[in-house]
Design a protein around this motif. Structure first.
Motif, PDB file in Angstrom:
ATOM      1  N   ASP A  30     -10.279  20.935 -48.643  1.00  0.00           N
ATOM      2  CA  ASP A  30     -11.605  20.845 -49.259  1.00  0.00           C
ATOM      3  C   ASP A  30     -11.558  20.011 -50.528  1.00  0.00           C
ATOM      4  O   ASP A  30     -12.449  19.195 -50.797  1.00  0.00           O
ATOM      5  CB  ASP A  30     -12.130  22.256 -49.586  1.00  0.00           C
ATOM      6  N   GLN A  34     -13.432  16.423 -51.304  1.00  0.00           N
ATOM      7  CA  GLN A  34     -14.382  16.223 -52.394  1.00  0.00           C
ATOM      8  C   GLN A  34     -13.864  15.292 -53.479  1.00  0.00           C
ATOM      9  O   GLN A  34     -14.603  14.943 -54.393  1.00  0.00           O
ATOM     10  CB  GLN A  34     -14.735  17.581 -53.023  1.00  0.00           C
ATOM     11  N   ALA A  37     -15.854  12.313 -54.454  1.00  0.00           N
ATOM     12  CA  ALA A  37     -17.237  12.484 -54.001  1.00  0.00           C
ATOM     13  C   ALA A  37     -18.107  12.864 -55.195  1.00  0.00           C
ATOM     14  O   ALA A  37     -17.716  13.664 -56.039  1.00  0.00           O
ATOM     15  CB  ALA A  37     -17.322  13.576 -52.937  1.00  0.00           C
ATOM     16  N   ALA A  67     -22.728  20.615 -54.358  1.00  0.00           N
ATOM     17  CA  ALA A  67     -22.328  20.069 -53.060  1.00  0.00           C
ATOM     18  C   ALA A  67     -22.230  18.556 -53.187  1.00  0.00           C
ATOM     19  O   ALA A  67     -22.832  17.965 -54.102  1.00  0.00           O
ATOM     20  CB  ALA A  67     -23.351  20.447 -51.990  1.00  0.00           C
ATOM     21  N   PRO A  68     -21.437  17.908 -52.309  1.00  0.00           N
ATOM     22  CA  PRO A  68     -21.391  16.439 -52.339  1.00  0.00           C
ATOM     23  C   PRO A  68     -22.799  15.874 -52.214  1.00  0.00           C
ATOM     24  O   PRO A  68     -23.587  16.312 -51.368  1.00  0.00           O
ATOM     25  CB  PRO A  68     -20.542  16.098 -51.115  1.00  0.00           C
ATOM     26  N   LYS A  69     -23.120  14.925 -53.045  1.00  0.00           N
ATOM     27  CA  LYS A  69     -24.471  14.382 -53.077  1.00  0.00           C
ATOM     28  C   LYS A  69     -24.881  13.817 -51.730  1.00  0.00           C
ATOM     29  O   LYS A  69     -26.057  13.889 -51.351  1.00  0.00           O
ATOM     30  CB  LYS A  69     -24.550  13.296 -54.156  1.00  0.00           C
ATOM     31  N   LYS A  70     -23.930  13.269 -50.986  1.00  0.00           N
ATOM     32  CA  LYS A  70     -24.270  12.681 -49.693  1.00  0.00           C
ATOM     33  C   LYS A  70     -24.699  13.730 -48.678  1.00  0.00           C
ATOM     34  O   LYS A  70     -25.307  13.400 -47.651  1.00  0.00           O
ATOM     35  CB  LYS A  70     -23.081  11.888 -49.151  1.00  0.00           C
ATOM     36  N   ASN A  71     -24.386  15.013 -48.942  1.00  0.00           N
ATOM     37  CA  ASN A  71     -24.744  16.091 -48.018  1.00  0.00           C
ATOM     38  C   ASN A  71     -26.044  16.801 -48.418  1.00  0.00           C
ATOM     39  O   ASN A  71     -26.424  17.778 -47.780  1.00  0.00           O
ATOM     40  CB  ASN A  71     -23.618  17.116 -47.946  1.00  0.00           C
ATOM     41  N   ILE A  72     -26.678  16.321 -49.474  1.00  0.00           N
ATOM     42  CA  ILE A  72     -27.909  16.949 -49.945  1.00  0.00           C
ATOM     43  C   ILE A  72     -29.113  16.105 -49.514  1.00  0.00           C
ATOM     44  O   ILE A  72     -29.180  14.920 -49.829  1.00  0.00           O
ATOM     45  CB  ILE A  72     -27.901  17.086 -51.486  1.00  0.00           C
ATOM     46  N   PRO A  73     -30.075  16.712 -48.787  1.00  0.00           N
ATOM     47  CA  PRO A  73     -31.258  15.955 -48.339  1.00  0.00           C
ATOM     48  C   PRO A  73     -32.061  15.421 -49.528  1.00  0.00           C
ATOM     49  O   PRO A  73     -32.017  15.968 -50.633  1.00  0.00           O
ATOM     50  CB  PRO A  73     -32.068  17.000 -47.563  1.00  0.00           C
ATOM     51  N   GLU A  96     -29.310  28.393 -46.227  1.00  0.00           N
ATOM     52  CA  GLU A  96     -30.007  27.105 -46.210  1.00  0.00           C
ATOM     53  C   GLU A  96     -30.151  26.555 -47.625  1.00  0.00           C
ATOM     54  O   GLU A  96     -30.257  27.310 -48.596  1.00  0.00           O
ATOM     55  CB  GLU A  96     -31.401  27.247 -45.592  1.00  0.00           C
ATOM     56  N   GLN A  97     -30.159  25.229 -47.707  1.00  0.00           N
ATOM     57  CA  GLN A  97     -30.487  24.600 -48.979  1.00  0.00           C
ATOM     58  C   GLN A  97     -31.999  24.668 -49.168  1.00  0.00           C
ATOM     59  O   GLN A  97     -32.766  24.628 -48.210  1.00  0.00           O
ATOM     60  CB  GLN A  97     -30.020  23.143 -48.993  1.00  0.00           C
TER      61      GLN A  97
END
Length: 257
Positions: A30, A34, A37, A67-73, A96-97
């Motif tokens: 993990d 990251q 990231a 969380a990694p920014k790329k994984n955040i909508p 859920e986010q």
């Protein structure tokens, strides 16, 4: 016997050591994932958010995490204040986010006929003529007040003898309407088909237990007028969040101006 015990101990030690190395490997994986990231804050649901929950109350159901920014909508909620004035459009599940798309304006939700009953309340229906229902302007999702005229013990305005006098006052405020529809009457002619009548509105509202009892009691008096008439009438008003009812006071024949 001793050989078996020693073998069991060795097996247990190997199991513990193996579990330790496995956990360390996962954590390191993990960390490696990251590394480099870009992280960002995100709200994660820790307790299921019921449909209709006001945005102002969401803080009790979530925690701030990273969380990694790329994984955040893109529409993830970054500040809980973004949800002020909105309500949950449906259930939001644990894990859920928190997303802006999960919340809508209450009026939008109501326009679909989808009005949630607040926790602890129950629904009750009643019908009144359209002229007592703000001319039919009441809709699902509206907030209404109910003005009730009832008889109170008083004195005759001419000679002061004891009598019952009508008195009018707001008895309910900020009542949530969950459904509104035109009433239906059954024809008294030869036809058995139902006819739609535009002069009656049937409302379903959400009330706390004692308020439901009070409304039913008022409607019983309104609908069953006789020798003893506990209620002269009931009228609905259309309210909103800015409605000021602080000036409410009983009105009778003595103080009416």
């Amino acid at each position: 016997m001793k050989t078996r015990i020693i073998g069991a101990i060795i097996a247990l030690v190997l199991t513990v050591v193996g579990a330790f190395f496995l956990i360390s490997y996962v954590r390191n994986a993990d960390a490696r994932a990251q590394q480099g990231a870009e992280l960002a804050d995100v709200y994660v649901v820790t307790k299921e958010i019921p449909s209709g929950t006001p945005g102002e109350s969401v803080g009790d159901f979530v925690k701030l995490d990273t969380a990694p920014k790329k994984n955040i909508p893109e529409n993830a909620v970054t500040e809980l204040s973004e949800l002020d004035g909105l309500v949950a459009d449906g259930k939001v599940l644990v894990g859920e986010q928190l997303l802006q798309a999960q919340f809508v304006d209450p009026a939008v939700k109501a326009s679909r006929g989808d009005v949630d009953v607040p926790a602890g309340m129950q629904e009750v229906s009643f019908a009144l003529p359209v002229q007592r229902m703000v001319g039919g302007a009441v809709r699902a999702g509206s907030q209404i007040g109910l003005v009730v005229t009832k008889y109170e013990v008083g004195a005759d305005i001419k000679d002061g003898t004891p009598t019952f006098v009508p008195e009018t006052q707001f008895s309910f405020n900020n009542v949530l309407v969950t459904n509104a529809q035109i009433g239906e009457n059954v024809s008294d002619g030869d036809s058995s088909e139902e006819e739609t009548s535009g002069d009656t509105i049937l409302l379903t509202v959400a009330l706390a237990t004692h308020d439901a009892e009070r409304l039913v009691w008022a409607m019983e008096g309104y609908e069953q007028q006789g020798d003893y008439i506990p209620y002269v009438g009931i009228w609905a008003t259309l309210q909103n969040d800015a409605t000021d009812t602080s000036g409410s006071a009983p009105v009778n024949e003595i103080n009416f101006r």
